[in-house]
Design an enzyme around this catalytic site. Structure first.
Site, PDB file in Angstrom:
ATOM      1  N   ASN A  80      40.394  41.554  39.325  1.00 57.63           N
ATOM      2  CA  ASN A  80      40.468  41.132  37.932  1.00 57.63           C
ATOM      3  C   ASN A  80      39.063  40.985  37.363  1.00 57.63           C
ATOM      4  OD1 ASN A  80      40.372  38.728  39.647  1.00 57.63           O
ATOM      5  ND2 ASN A  80      40.904  37.486  37.867  1.00 57.63           N
ATOM      6  N   GLU A  93      45.527  44.731  39.118  1.00 53.44           N
ATOM      7  CA  GLU A  93      46.466  45.845  39.283  1.00 53.44           C
ATOM      8  C   GLU A  93      46.146  46.988  38.321  1.00 53.44           C
ATOM      9  OE1 GLU A  93      48.790  41.962  40.042  1.00 53.44           O
ATOM     10  OE2 GLU A  93      47.186  42.647  38.726  1.00 53.44           O
ATOM     11  N   CYS A 130      51.645  40.047  36.449  1.00 57.06           N
ATOM     12  CA  CYS A 130      52.045  39.656  35.095  1.00 57.06           C
ATOM     13  C   CYS A 130      52.929  40.746  34.487  1.00 57.06           C
ATOM     14  CB  CYS A 130      50.808  39.400  34.222  1.00 57.06           C
ATOM     15  SG  CYS A 130      49.924  40.907  33.747  1.00 57.06           S
TER      16      CYS A 130
END
Length: 179
Positions: A80, A93, A130
């Protein structure tokens, strides 16, 4: 309550009784420790755990990493990347998927391991991607028409999903656009 109110309520209750109820279930394997996995999966998770240390998360202190084993056996990584303007940060991701599309165009992902570290919360159990990342994983999987196995790892527990599509069972897929 007057007669009209009672009739309306009775009609509403009857309609509710006639309604068809749907149910969505997902199946995944839950491991109580990383050591229960196959050696290749353990190595992938360990690689992701080491990578999490390099995530750029100075604001949340919530470092996420993802490592993918590509269909040719190579690896692609992502972490991230936060920003002081929170909405423009990137999840691990999606960083990984963008890198995979650039570094290894035309290759599918066979297995992805996602893990995290935090200075603020207990990291024993895995976390799930998420919503935006779930859609992105579904799109990548759909592009190659090949299931992407996903390992979600906490410090102890691991969840194994046979396909990224299980994260978004009613996901919006390319075929919904027609042609």
């Amino acid at each position: 309550m007057d007669q009209d109110g009672r009739e309306y309520l009775k009609a509403f209750v009857n309609k509710f009784k006639e309604m068809e109820i749907g149910r969505i279930e997902i199946t995944f394997k839950k491991y109580q420790s990383v050591g229960e996995l196959a050696p290749g999966d353990i190595a992938l998770i360990e690689k992701a755990k080491l990578l999490a240390k390099s995530a750029y998360a100075p604001y949340s202190k919530f470092r996420v990493s993802a490592v993918a084993c590509m269909s040719d056996g190579s690896f692609v990584e992502g972490t991230n990347q936060e920003n002081a303007s929170y909405p423009i940060g990137l999840c691990a991701e999606r960083v990984l998927l963008a890198a995979a599309s650039s570094i290894a165009p035309g290759l599918s992902i066979t297995t992805m391991a996602i893990t995290y570290q935090s200075d603020e919360v207990d990291t024993t159990a895995p976390i799930a991607p998420c919503g935006i990342c779930r859609q992105s994983l579904l799109e990548f999987e759909s592009r190659f028409d090949h299931p992407m196995r996903v390992l979600l790892a906490g410090d102890l527990q691991v969840y194994e999903f046979e396909s990224a599509s299980l994260f978004l069972p009613l996901g919006f897929k390319p075929q919904h656009l027609g042609k």
